[in-house]
Structures are given as C-alpha cells and as structure tokens.
Enzyme design. Structure first.
Site, mmCIF file in Angstrom:
data_model
loop_
_atom_site.group_PDB
_atom_site.id
_atom_site.type_symbol
_atom_site.label_atom_id
_atom_site.label_comp_id
_atom_site.label_asym_id
_atom_site.label_seq_id
_atom_site.Cartn_x
_atom_site.Cartn_y
_atom_site.Cartn_z
ATOM 1 N N SER A 62 0.850 -1.192 0.000
ATOM 2 C CA SER A 62 0.000 0.000 0.000
ATOM 3 C C SER A 62 0.883 1.238 0.000
ATOM 4 O O SER A 62 2.057 1.153 0.378
ATOM 5 C CB SER A 62 -0.864 -0.011 1.259
ATOM 6 N N TYR A 87 -1.767 -0.918 10.516
ATOM 7 C CA TYR A 87 -1.808 -1.215 9.076
ATOM 8 C C TYR A 87 -0.493 -0.795 8.406
ATOM 9 O O TYR A 87 0.109 -1.571 7.655
ATOM 10 C CB TYR A 87 -3.001 -0.479 8.459
HETATM 11 N N1 LIG Z 1 -8.865 -0.857 -0.889
HETATM 12 C C1 LIG Z 1 -7.877 0.021 -0.728
HETATM 13 O O1 LIG Z 1 -8.083 1.229 -0.617
HETATM 14 C C2 LIG Z 1 -6.448 -0.460 -0.710
HETATM 15 C C3 LIG Z 1 -5.411 0.464 -0.850
HETATM 16 C C4 LIG Z 1 -4.095 0.023 -0.828
HETATM 17 C C5 LIG Z 1 -3.831 -1.321 -0.674
HETATM 18 N N2 LIG Z 1 -4.847 -2.207 -0.528
HETATM 19 C C6 LIG Z 1 -4.522 -3.611 -0.331
HETATM 20 O O2 LIG Z 1 -5.007 -4.355 -1.424
HETATM 21 C C7 LIG Z 1 -5.333 -5.683 -0.996
HETATM 22 C C8 LIG Z 1 -6.725 -6.033 -1.443
HETATM 23 O O3 LIG Z 1 -7.622 -5.100 -0.907
HETATM 24 P P1 LIG Z 1 -9.162 -4.996 -1.311
HETATM 25 O O4 LIG Z 1 -9.499 -3.573 -1.305
HETATM 26 O O5 LIG Z 1 -9.391 -5.817 -2.527
HETATM 27 O O6 LIG Z 1 -9.824 -5.669 -0.031
HETATM 28 P P2 LIG Z 1 -11.133 -6.569 0.118
HETATM 29 O O7 LIG Z 1 -11.565 -6.402 1.518
HETATM 30 O O8 LIG Z 1 -12.105 -6.276 -0.973
HETATM 31 O O9 LIG Z 1 -10.591 -8.049 -0.119
HETATM 32 C C9 LIG Z 1 -9.756 -8.688 0.800
HETATM 33 C C10 LIG Z 1 -10.019 -10.190 0.737
HETATM 34 O O10 LIG Z 1 -9.124 -10.825 1.661
HETATM 35 C C11 LIG Z 1 -9.827 -11.818 2.357
HETATM 36 N N3 LIG Z 1 -9.257 -12.050 3.687
HETATM 37 C C12 LIG Z 1 -9.225 -11.181 4.731
HETATM 38 N N4 LIG Z 1 -8.697 -11.773 5.808
HETATM 39 C C13 LIG Z 1 -8.368 -13.042 5.441
HETATM 40 C C14 LIG Z 1 -7.805 -14.161 6.130
HETATM 41 N N5 LIG Z 1 -7.485 -14.088 7.433
HETATM 42 N N6 LIG Z 1 -7.631 -15.312 5.450
HETATM 43 C C15 LIG Z 1 -7.974 -15.391 4.149
HETATM 44 N N7 LIG Z 1 -8.517 -14.386 3.453
HETATM 45 C C16 LIG Z 1 -8.714 -13.223 4.092
HETATM 46 C C17 LIG Z 1 -11.247 -11.242 2.506
HETATM 47 O O11 LIG Z 1 -12.198 -12.280 2.737
HETATM 48 C C18 LIG Z 1 -11.447 -10.568 1.155
HETATM 49 O O12 LIG Z 1 -12.021 -11.435 0.209
HETATM 50 C C19 LIG Z 1 -5.138 -5.675 0.521
HETATM 51 O O13 LIG Z 1 -3.888 -6.218 0.851
HETATM 52 C C20 LIG Z 1 -5.188 -4.223 0.879
HETATM 53 O O14 LIG Z 1 -4.495 -3.949 2.076
HETATM 54 C C21 LIG Z 1 -6.149 -1.806 -0.563
#
Ligand SMILES: NC(=O)c1ccc[n+]([C@@H]2O[C@H](COP(=O)([O-])OP(=O)(O)OC[C@H]3O[C@@H](n4cnc5c(N)ncnc54)[C@H](O)[C@@H]3O)[C@@H](O)[C@H]2O)c1
Ligand SMILES: *[C@@H]1O[C@H](CO)[C@@H](O)[C@H](O)[C@H]1NC(C)=O
Ligand SMILES: *[C@@H]1O[C@H](CO)[C@@H](O)[C@H](O)[C@H]1NC(C)=O
Length: 311
Positions: A179, A192
């Site tokens: 991130s 985080y």
């Molecule tokens: N959404 C944002 O603004 C953003 C920004 C920067 C980085 N990210 C990173 O991108 C990645 C994806 O984010 P997203 O927005 O698609 O999130 P999201 O919440 O849509 O998807 C995350 C997925 O991970 C799964 N998950 C969570 N905990 C888990 C566990 N203990 N075991 C197995 N699966 C698990 C959830 O069930 C979900 O399907 C993450 O690493 C997040 O930190 C997101």
C-alpha cells in the site's frame, strides 16, 4: 600496487557501465506497453490470496483471461466461489481453498494440498489484507495482531511454501500487494502501516536475495496503491482528488497484471506517489509535517467506516 589501483578503476568503470545500461533498459521498459513486452503466462499456475473480493477477484479474472490455471484462497468461501465461477467462464481450471491466513499451520497444510492437487505455483500473489482503521491506542490487541498476521506474516509462510520449487526451476514470480501506507506513515493507520512497511521491506530483501543467488528467472513485484474504491476503506477521504484520486478497482487490477507481465519490481498508484516518496527522503520532519497536513494526509481516516459497518 599499481595493478590494484587499475583493478579498482576497472571495477568502477564496470559498475558505471552496468548502471547506465540497466537504467536505459528501465526507461525503455517503462514506455513500452505490456502488450508488446509482456511475458507469456498462459501456461502458468497463479495463486491469489484474498481472491473472494476486491482487487483479488479482479486480478483472478484477468489472469483467467490470459489462460492461467488459478488457485484461489480466501477465508470467505462464498466470495471465493463467486470469483471461481467468474473465472471459469474463461475456460480455465480453477481450484478454490477456504483458508484463514492468520494460521501458519493452515497456510502450510493448504499449500501442501495445492501441490498435491495442481503441482507447482508459478505466480504467487499475496493480496489478502485487513485494516483496523483506528487511532493506535484504540486498536484492540487482537486486531493489531491479526493485521500483522494477514498483511505480512502470511506472506512469509506462503513464500516459504512455494519459493523453494521456484528456486529449483529458476522460474516464478512473487507479488506482494502492500500500500502507499507501506511507504509513508498515516495518522489512524499505525498497525496497518506497520504491516505494509513490513511487506515492502520483505519484498525488497527477498528480491535482493534472489538476485544475488543468480535466480534471475524469479521476479518480485510490490504494489503500493493509494485508496481504491473496493469498500475496504469505505469513508476514507482525500483532500485533493485531482492529485490523489481514490482509484478505480479495475484500473488498479489492470496495472498490477501489466506490472507482473513486465517483471516490474515496484508499482505505485497513482504515479505522484513516487514523487511524494522521494520528497519524504529529503524534506526535514517539521516542514514535511506541514506539507503532508496540507495534502490532507492527517485526516484521511477521520470518517473511515470500512467494511464492518456497511452490513
Ligand atoms: N482498498 C484500498 O483502498 C487499498 C489500498 C491500498 C492497498 N490495498 C490492499 O489491497 C489488498 C486487497 O484489498 P481490497 O481492497 O481488494 O480488499 P477486500 O476487503 O475487498 O478483499 C480482501 C479479501 O481478503 C480476504 N481475507 C481477509 N482476511 C483473510 C484471512 N485471514 N484469510 C484469508 N482471506 C482473508 C477477505 O475475505 C477478502 O475477500 C489488501 O492487501 C489491501 O491492504 C487496498
Ligand atoms: C463473503 O462474500 C459474500 C459474497 O461476496 C459477501 O456477500 C459477504 O458479505 C462476505 N462475508 C464476509 C464476512 O465478509
Ligand atoms: C520477465 O522475466 C522472464 C523470466 O525471467 C523473462 O523470460 C521475460 O522475458 C521477462 N520479461 C520482461 C518484459 O522483462
């Protein structure tokens, strides 16, 4: 003695030549589209964690369109199954595994099952992530711990499970979804940020280890996006959306897959983050504080709702 000076000079000239050569290569690679230079992944097996939602699902759909065999991990079975059926419409083989990444034993157990079921993994995408979204002293201990477990410790265990085979074949790719919060600290995201800084450091060190082992057939990519409208950061706000826009999930997934196809080592989205990251290294703390306050960096999380309260 004279010879050793000569040797030193030769070393210096050699390294300068290498630096200039690879710098030029990097410039050319950064302007050529992935459709021209991208590698063929059509026979590869891609494992994606957190494939049941958001970016994980969108990346899975793209790798399916490229003809990859898919291994999808998520704790949410329903979401993961939905992703699988979306991918199967591209005619590729898809296997789903329900797994809680907080458990190292689970990661090793399911990894062994994957090797039995489909064999080697060529592209490992550590994507699953969670966020607490509170001021540090208000973060419950169990959430701090879980955040570290999912956002970085799980990367350790998946890499331990799948990298040895990649090393044997000198072939593979490890992708770590970190991130922008893994490059620059954010008020209200201490646990985080800690987990994402760790993921960035892990990726970089792992890459250096592989390169110095001569395993140039294995690549790593670390991804550092600003907010994406997947719902994970619902409510978080940006002061200057023209400079730091909330990103569209489809755009982010496209860019990540392109970066993988081009063996790009680091992907920051939007691009202005490269500038902020560089500035952070040269601006002293006090002016840096005022500048980041001006850009709204200290209030990003003020109205954060996240996923829980949506339901
Ligand atoms: N959404 C944002 O603004 C953003 C920004 C920067 C980085 N990210 C990173 O991108 C990645 C994806 O984010 P997203 O927005 O698609 O999130 P999201 O919440 O849509 O998807 C995350 C997925 O991970 C799964 N998950 C969570 N905990 C888990 C566990 N203990 N075991 C197995 N699966 C698990 C959830 O069930 C979900 O399907 C993450 O690493 C997040 O930190 C997101
Ligand atoms: C699991 O995924 C389904 C389908 O996408 C979604 O409706 C549900 O809210 C998710 N459950 C949890 C606990 O996140
Ligand atoms: C990416 O790496 C693979 C394996 O090392 C190589 O075959 C391919 O040509 C590289 N592609 C690009 C665009 O760098």
């Amino acid at each position: 003695m004279a010879q050793s000076v000569l040797e030193q000079l030769t070393d210096l000239v050699k390294v300068l030549a290498l630096v200039i050569y690879y710098w030029l290569v990097a410039i050319v690679k950064s302007v050529l589209p992935a459709s021209i230079q991208g590698k063929d992944v059509s026979k590869e097996t891609v494992l994606i964690t957190g494939a049941g939602s958001g970016i994980g699902r969108l990346m899975a759909e793209r790798f399916a369109k490229l003809g990859c065999r898919l291994v999808l991990w998520d704790v949410n079975e329903t979401g993961n199954d939905e992703t699988a059926s979306l991918c199967r419409s591209s005619g590729v083989t898809v296997k789903t595994y329900t797994i809680n990444l907080c458990s190292r034993e689970d990661v090793y157990r399911v990894a062994a099952k994957v090797k039995e079921d489909v064999g080697q993994v060529d592209i490992l995408v550590n994507n699953a992530g969670i966020v607490t979204g509170k001021k540090f002293l208000d973060c419950p201990d169990n959430m701090v711990q879980k955040t570290m477990e999912v956002n970085v410790m799980a990367h350790f265990w998946t890499v331990k499970a799948f990298l040895p085979e990649m090393i044997k074949r000198n072939h593979g790719h490890v992708v770590n979804i970190a991130s922008s919060a893994g490059l620059i600290g954010v008020n209200g995201l201490a646990d985080y940020c800690a987990s994402k800084f760790a993921a960035v450091g892990f990726d970089e060190s792992l890459r250096f280890e592989l390169q110095s082992m001569g395993r140039t057939g294995i690549h790593t990519t670390v991804v550092c996006p600003f907010f994406i409208s997947t719902g994970m950061f619902e409510g978080a706000k940006t002061r200057f959306p023209l400079i730091l826009p909330v990103l569209k999930p489809d755009y982010v997934a496209d860019k990540i897959v392109d970066a993988v196809l081009c063996n790009q080592t680091m992907l920051c989205l939007p691009r202005i983050l490269y500038v902020f990251f560089a500035l952070k290294g040269i601006i002293p703390a006090e002016p840096g504080f005022h500048l980041s306050a001006y850009f709204g960096a200290h209030n990003l999380m003020d109205e954060f709702k996240g996923r829980q309260k949506q339901e």
